[in-house]
Write an enzyme that holds these catalytic residues in place. Structure first.
Site, PDB file in Angstrom:
ATOM      1  N   GLU A 240      33.980  39.740  42.604  1.00  0.00           N
ATOM      2  CA  GLU A 240      33.579  38.624  42.053  1.00  0.00           C
ATOM      3  C   GLU A 240      34.038  37.072  42.061  1.00  0.00           C
ATOM      4  O   GLU A 240      33.310  36.117  42.026  1.00  0.00           O
ATOM      5  CB  GLU A 240      33.562  38.817  40.323  1.00  0.00           C
ATOM      6  CG  GLU A 240      32.633  38.007  39.640  1.00  0.00           C
ATOM      7  CD  GLU A 240      32.460  38.480  37.947  1.00  0.00           C
ATOM      8  OE1 GLU A 240      31.967  37.708  36.984  1.00  0.00           O
ATOM      9  OE2 GLU A 240      33.109  39.603  37.811  1.00  0.00           O
TER      10      GLU A 240
ATOM     11  N   CYS B  40      44.410  38.755  36.067  1.00  0.00           N
ATOM     12  CA  CYS B  40      45.278  37.797  36.862  1.00  0.00           C
ATOM     13  C   CYS B  40      46.106  37.202  35.699  1.00  0.00           C
ATOM     14  O   CYS B  40      47.220  36.582  36.011  1.00  0.00           O
ATOM     15  CB  CYS B  40      44.554  37.094  37.811  1.00  0.00           C
ATOM     16  SG  CYS B  40      43.177  35.977  37.025  1.00  0.00           S
TER      17      CYS B  40
ATOM     18  N   ALA C 136      36.216  40.589  48.738  1.00  0.00           N
ATOM     19  CA  ALA C 136      34.631  40.564  48.277  1.00  0.00           C
ATOM     20  C   ALA C 136      34.393  40.736  46.974  1.00  0.00           C
ATOM     21  O   ALA C 136      33.089  41.142  46.704  1.00  0.00           O
ATOM     22  CB  ALA C 136      34.036  41.613  49.419  1.00  0.00           C
TER      23      ALA C 136
ATOM     24  N   GLU D 205      35.476  30.437  30.227  1.00  0.00           N
ATOM     25  CA  GLU D 205      35.235  31.197  31.480  1.00  0.00           C
ATOM     26  C   GLU D 205      34.722  32.393  31.213  1.00  0.00           C
ATOM     27  O   GLU D 205      35.136  33.222  30.197  1.00  0.00           O
ATOM     28  CB  GLU D 205      36.231  31.343  32.377  1.00  0.00           C
ATOM     29  CG  GLU D 205      37.544  32.228  31.863  1.00  0.00           C
ATOM     30  CD  GLU D 205      37.514  33.360  32.408  1.00  0.00           C
ATOM     31  OE1 GLU D 205      36.504  34.007  32.973  1.00  0.00           O
ATOM     32  OE2 GLU D 205      38.209  34.308  31.864  1.00  0.00           O
TER      33      GLU D 205
ATOM     34  N   SER E 142      41.693  31.730  27.784  1.00  0.00           N
ATOM     35  CA  SER E 142      41.660  31.786  29.133  1.00  0.00           C
ATOM     36  C   SER E 142      42.251  30.480  29.632  1.00  0.00           C
ATOM     37  O   SER E 142      42.062  29.372  29.122  1.00  0.00           O
ATOM     38  CB  SER E 142      40.269  31.966  29.674  1.00  0.00           C
ATOM     39  OG  SER E 142      39.726  33.342  29.363  1.00  0.00           O
TER      40      SER E 142
ATOM     41  N   GLN F 135      34.290  35.464  33.014  1.00  0.00           N
ATOM     42  CA  GLN F 135      34.595  36.587  33.668  1.00  0.00           C
ATOM     43  C   GLN F 135      35.367  37.484  32.881  1.00  0.00           C
ATOM     44  O   GLN F 135      35.439  38.836  33.040  1.00  0.00           O
ATOM     45  CB  GLN F 135      35.378  36.406  34.950  1.00  0.00           C
ATOM     46  CG  GLN F 135      34.632  35.899  35.992  1.00  0.00           C
ATOM     47  CD  GLN F 135      35.483  35.531  37.228  1.00  0.00           C
ATOM     48  OE1 GLN F 135      36.343  34.597  37.126  1.00  0.00           O
ATOM     49  NE2 GLN F 135      35.135  36.350  38.255  1.00  0.00           N
TER      50      GLN F 135
END
Length: 433
Positions: A206, A60, A204, A128, A123, A130
């Protein structure tokens, strides 16, 4: 070998552009193959024209292409142009709209960037975790598509090792303010308390799971998960004592919810202006707080212009997640020091790899000389020559042939070149002057 990272991220491009160049997870392998084919047929003056290795990272917050090329190191402008043309062609965009937002990082800058990205230093949410998993997924897909070779494989293995070291030896993530926490904080500006609100999560994955964890801690009135696959939505909702509904039922159910958080992998918006207008009317203009964490976006941007809707995107949450940066500066400095040391180590490995062909050629030449003299000695022995004389001739022949090249180089060299050879040859042959 020349390394290069080309891309755009949340600091160089708005979400309206990032969503247009994002690659769906199930298309990464195909995109890697397309990139290699694109650069392979590019003009030979392009930095990436001879690219043998490529990987694409798309999240993203960023879309980046990593490449290892045998082309000369001076063509960064050509590389960024080629990448811009590839992304524009692949996503059916105008080149002129994309080119100004791209960055290009060659050699050690590309290595440093990969290390920083995986460690969470690049990030929107500092530290973070992820991004590391997303990077590993991208590398697996690139490998399956044949995009990885010796150099990128080694780069990413070291990248993951550096990220692990940074996270285990520093407190880079200890004070992290996640997107999920930021969403809760913003919703509390709209509603006095979340405890009396009905919360809907769309997707649904992470990120939705993380958001549900944060919102569930505020004891909302109800918690619902909407997903294309009802079973998966029910499994997530069950963890938080919530309920689930099919995404197809959203048009008739949206008006029930005060807070909506969406993050799916859809390539097109799933919540349009008309749907939200009808929901607001059914709610008699009671406000709706909406958070769109997806790229490409799940909620049409026009929704944000409605009077009774408070819509936030990933970029809108940036100022919130940056709070508490002061507490992380010491950890950042420590992480950067680790990364810098590991970058130097990797570039040393690159330099050593560059010497492999030279060393191999030396071995091959030496072996050819040895075999030639050995064959000559065997022929002499077969004729009945004295063994001592044959061995003497063998040793002299080998010595003469090994020294022929350096002697010729000294003989033909002049000026500074000869002075350099005089300094180097004793080191190479371990002789004394």
């Amino acid at each position: 070998m020349h390394l290069l990272a080309v891309g755009l991220n949340h600091t160089t491009a708005p979400v309206s552009l990032r969503e247009k160049v994002a690659f769906p997870a199930d298309q990464i392998g195909q995109a890697v193959a397309s990139a290699r084919a694109w650069f392979g047929r590019a003009d030979t003056s392009s930095e990436l024209a001879q690219t043998g290795e490529a990987a694409i990272l798309s999240t993203c917050n960023r879309t980046e292409l990593y490449a290892a090329s045998t082309a000369a190191a001076g063509g960064v402008d050509a590389a960024i142009d080629s990448t811009a043309h590839f992304l524009a062609d692949y996503h059916k965009l105008a080149y002129a709209d994309l080119r100004p937002f791209l960055y290009a990082l060659p050699q050690d800058s590309a290595v440093r960037h990969a290390f920083r990205v995986a460690s969470g230093l690049d990030s929107m949410v500092l530290g973070e975790p992820q991004i590391l998993g997303q990077m590993k997924d991208a590398v697996r897909q690139a490998d399956a598509a044949g995009g990885l070779g010796t150099y990128l494989h080694q780069l990413f293995q070291r990248t993951f090792a550096v990220a692990k070291e940074v996270r285990s030896t520093t407190e880079i993530g200890a004070h992290s303010v996640s997107m999920a926490a930021a969403a809760v904080r913003l919703s509390q500006r709209i509603f006095d308390t979340i405890a009396g609100q009905n919360v809907l999560f769309i997707g649904a994955g992470e990120m939705i799971e993380l958001c549900a964890t944060h919102f569930a801690a505020q004891n909302p009135k109800s918690l619902t998960v909407a997903n294309r696959t009802l079973d998966r939505g029910e499994a997530l909702a069950h963890r938080f004592n919530g309920s689930a509904l099919r995404l197809a039922d959203l048009p008739t159910q949206l008006a029930r919810f005060d807070i909506v958080v969406s993050c799916t992998a859809s390539s097109l918006p799933i919540i349009g202006l008309g749907l939200v207008e009808r929901a607001i009317k059914a709610r008699r203009h009671k406000p709706i707080f909406m958070v769109d964490l997806a790229v490409p976006r799940d909620i049409e941007p026009e929704v944000g212009r409605l009077d009774d809707v408070f819509l936030y995107t990933v970029d809108d949450l940036a100022s919130v997640v940056q709070s508490g940066v002061e507490n992380r500066q010491a950890a950042v400095a420590q992480a950067e020091a680790i990364i810098e040391t590991r970058v130097q180590s990797f570039m040393h490995w690159i330099d050593n790899r560059a010497m492999v062909p030279v060393i191999q050629e030396l071995h091959d030449n030496g072996e050819n000389l040895r075999l030639a003299e050995l064959d000559r000695a065997r022929r002499l022995l077969a004729k009945g020559e004295d063994i001592d004389l044959v061995l003497e001739a063998l040793s002299k022949g080998l010595t003469a042939k090994f020294l022929h090249g350096p002697q010729q180089a000294l003989h033909h060299a002049q000026g500074d070149e000869r002075a350099q050879l005089v300094q180097l040859l004793p080191q190479l042959f371990r002789t004394k002057r």
